[in-house]
Design a protein around this motif. Sequence first.
Motif, PDB file in Angstrom:
ATOM      1  N   ARG A  82       0.859  -1.184   0.000  1.00 21.71           N
ATOM      2  CA  ARG A  82       0.000   0.000   0.000  1.00 21.71           C
ATOM      3  C   ARG A  82       0.892   1.230   0.000  1.00 21.71           C
ATOM      4  O   ARG A  82       1.766   1.376   0.857  1.00 21.71           O
ATOM      5  N   VAL A  83       0.672   2.117  -0.961  1.00 21.81           N
ATOM      6  CA  VAL A  83       1.466   3.339  -1.085  1.00 21.81           C
ATOM      7  C   VAL A  83       0.571   4.540  -0.823  1.00 21.81           C
ATOM      8  O   VAL A  83      -0.471   4.699  -1.476  1.00 21.81           O
ATOM      9  N   ASP A  84       0.943   5.355   0.156  1.00 21.66           N
ATOM     10  CA  ASP A  84       0.217   6.602   0.454  1.00 21.66           C
ATOM     11  C   ASP A  84      -1.282   6.364   0.683  1.00 21.66           C
ATOM     12  O   ASP A  84      -2.123   7.111   0.174  1.00 21.66           O
ATOM     13  N   MET A  85      -1.615   5.332   1.397  1.00 21.58           N
ATOM     14  CA  MET A  85      -3.002   5.038   1.769  1.00 21.58           C
ATOM     15  C   MET A  85      -3.906   4.783   0.567  1.00 21.58           C
ATOM     16  O   MET A  85      -5.128   4.930   0.644  1.00 21.58           O
ATOM     17  N   GLU A  86      -3.292   4.394  -0.566  1.00 20.43           N
ATOM     18  CA  GLU A  86      -4.099   4.046  -1.741  1.00 20.43           C
ATOM     19  C   GLU A  86      -4.597   2.611  -1.597  1.00 20.43           C
ATOM     20  O   GLU A  86      -4.423   1.972  -0.568  1.00 20.43           O
ATOM     21  N   GLU A  87      -5.233   2.102  -2.623  1.00 17.61           N
ATOM     22  CA  GLU A  87      -5.729   0.734  -2.592  1.00 17.61           C
ATOM     23  C   GLU A  87      -4.561  -0.242  -2.461  1.00 17.61           C
ATOM     24  O   GLU A  87      -3.454   0.018  -2.937  1.00 17.61           O
ATOM     25  N   TYR A  88      -4.842  -1.387  -1.842  1.00 17.83           N
ATOM     26  CA  TYR A  88      -3.813  -2.414  -1.715  1.00 17.83           C
ATOM     27  C   TYR A  88      -3.448  -2.975  -3.081  1.00 17.83           C
ATOM     28  O   TYR A  88      -4.303  -3.163  -3.952  1.00 17.83           O
ATOM     29  N   ILE A  89      -2.171  -3.245  -3.251  1.00 18.47           N
ATOM     30  CA  ILE A  89      -1.669  -3.913  -4.451  1.00 18.47           C
ATOM     31  C   ILE A  89      -1.403  -5.365  -4.081  1.00 18.47           C
ATOM     32  O   ILE A  89      -0.680  -5.645  -3.116  1.00 18.47           O
ATOM     33  N   LEU A  90      -1.985  -6.300  -4.818  1.00 23.59           N
ATOM     34  CA  LEU A  90      -1.829  -7.721  -4.533  1.00 23.59           C
ATOM     35  C   LEU A  90      -0.614  -8.261  -5.287  1.00 23.59           C
ATOM     36  O   LEU A  90      -0.500  -8.088  -6.504  1.00 23.59           O
ATOM     37  N   LEU A  91       0.265  -8.931  -4.553  1.00 21.00           N
ATOM     38  CA  LEU A  91       1.495  -9.478  -5.138  1.00 21.00           C
ATOM     39  C   LEU A  91       1.625 -10.951  -4.747  1.00 21.00           C
ATOM     40  O   LEU A  91       2.421 -11.320  -3.884  1.00 21.00           O
ATOM     41  N   PRO A  92       0.842 -11.828  -5.356  1.00 26.24           N
ATOM     42  CA  PRO A  92       0.878 -13.243  -4.981  1.00 26.24           C
ATOM     43  C   PRO A  92       2.143 -13.935  -5.459  1.00 26.24           C
ATOM     44  O   PRO A  92       2.731 -13.566  -6.492  1.00 26.24           O
ATOM     45  N   ASN A  93       2.613 -14.897  -4.670  1.00 28.54           N
ATOM     46  CA  ASN A  93       3.748 -15.743  -5.044  1.00 28.54           C
ATOM     47  C   ASN A  93       4.962 -14.914  -5.493  1.00 28.54           C
ATOM     48  O   ASN A  93       5.535 -15.130  -6.563  1.00 28.54           O
ATOM     49  N   SER A  94       5.356 -13.981  -4.662  1.00 28.65           N
ATOM     50  CA  SER A  94       6.436 -13.059  -5.027  1.00 28.65           C
ATOM     51  C   SER A  94       7.807 -13.675  -4.768  1.00 28.65           C
ATOM     52  O   SER A  94       8.016 -14.374  -3.777  1.00 28.65           O
ATOM     53  N   SER A  95       8.740 -13.370  -5.663  1.00 30.10           N
ATOM     54  CA  SER A  95      10.121 -13.819  -5.517  1.00 30.10           C
ATOM     55  C   SER A  95      11.007 -12.906  -6.351  1.00 30.10           C
ATOM     56  O   SER A  95      10.533 -12.138  -7.192  1.00 30.10           O
ATOM     57  N   SER A  96      12.323 -12.962  -6.082  1.00 32.11           N
ATOM     58  CA  SER A  96      13.316 -12.209  -6.864  1.00 32.11           C
ATOM     59  C   SER A  96      13.027 -10.705  -6.820  1.00 32.11           C
ATOM     60  O   SER A  96      13.014 -10.109  -5.777  1.00 32.11           O
TER      61      SER A  96
END
Length: 497
Positions: free
Chosen positions: A70-84
């Motif tokens: 979440r950047v600056d109280m904006e909507e959540y960004i979904l980052l599933p299965n993150s790597s690298s």
Amino acid sequence: MEGVYFDLAISNTTTLLLSLRNAPVDTTKSNTATFEITGSPLSLENAGHLSFHSVALSGIAAPPVSLLARVDMEEYILLPNSSSLVSVRRGDLDASRDHNARIIAPMTDNHGRGVVELEGVWLSKGAKLVRVEGSLLTDETEEEDDLQAENENIGGKHRLGLSRLMAGSGQREKLADSSDEEGDDVTRTNGERRKVLEIITDTPGSLGGKSKGRRTGGADGLLAGVMGWEYLLGDMFGVDHVGISVEGICLVQNCLGGVGEPSGMGDVFFRSGPKNSKYYEHPWMFHAYIPDVVVLNIGASDAESFDKHAAEYNLSARELSHRFEDTYDSLVKAIRQLAYPKHPSTIYAASSSLPVDRPDIAPAPIPVFVMRPFLGQLEHATQNVVKRLRDDGDKSAFWLDTSGWLDPEDITSVDRDFFVDESTSPSRWRLTERGNQRVAVFLHMHVCRYLADAEEKCAFLPPEVYQGNVFDPETANFDRYLEDEKERKLKKLFWEE
């Protein structure tokens, strides 16, 4: 442990990328959250600016982990299965102003045993990390941010400052000799410190997404990780919140059928990670933070074990209850004497914001709230624990009667507070999204004067609230009306319902 997060403050950048040591299980596949790169960013030229290093660089990299950003109280960004290398924002941030980002690992996948191995962050050329509001790092560590990102020396002071903070040594003793003339500045600095809420529970709310058929490990279930009552309560005050939330773990040791047996919740509290993880091997040193409030919601798992394995215990219900009480009493006293012997308001900062003790100020001990489990399991035992503590002189231990907060009779309607999760064996009662909100709202009222910026805005609660009252139906109905009104107004304020 259910969930972990960290905050970043960044300046003069249009891009924010995370560099994770977590490696894809199948390197021939990529996902929408990550870019394919050759090797680890740590092996790249001029990579010394990466300020964060993995705990075990020589070990095997952890598997991918699902994140929220979440950047600056904006909507959540979904980052599933993150790597690298993970893109949070790429080229679309306003470089003319500072940005605050929160990266969250809800740990809703891999049964809550995921690991985030953060190597660092990548920003635009000429950008820098700035101090997060409420941070305990010193001004000295901030000066290095004026260096160019390509300078291989950057990051050294950050790591030194963190290690000093974790070790609780070095400048702590030096600052303890600060003159009284610095008192005004010290008080102002302490007032800017971000408060901390710590919650210890065997009933995490982050699994409520299952009530809507979400896959807790998939992208559609990630938001459940920030909808649990523990996370909501901290967010309502804008404070840092630490959760030691292990579903199914008992308080007592050698608990039949409990998660992580023979260890109990007290064992996990004093370790650096959950049972069966490599971090459990290392003790937690309790220098990283001191909470302003501790909330304990324990007993549901113990009650389930006592009931299901009664014959194997070969003990009476009273004997098992006393065993639970004794362990609970010992845990709270250990928290007081070993983990947090001093209130955080005694920790001040002089020219650098490393801790310094002020012996001339002696506030009350950290408030510890012992909750009645949501379904009333071992209710009298939890009440007796607080009575014992208070009889022993601990007047900052409080019992919270949660009866009336939730409706356990309704598990079918749309507005229910609980649902039965049949996907587990045995099936478990879990809080719905509404149930989590209700718990957070009721807790808000009790911890407000310890966590709110302006205490005068908090409701006055007489001491009798924490010690039990004679039941009066008419008074109870009136109190219920007032609580419903408070709940409605708070939910409208925080969640616009």
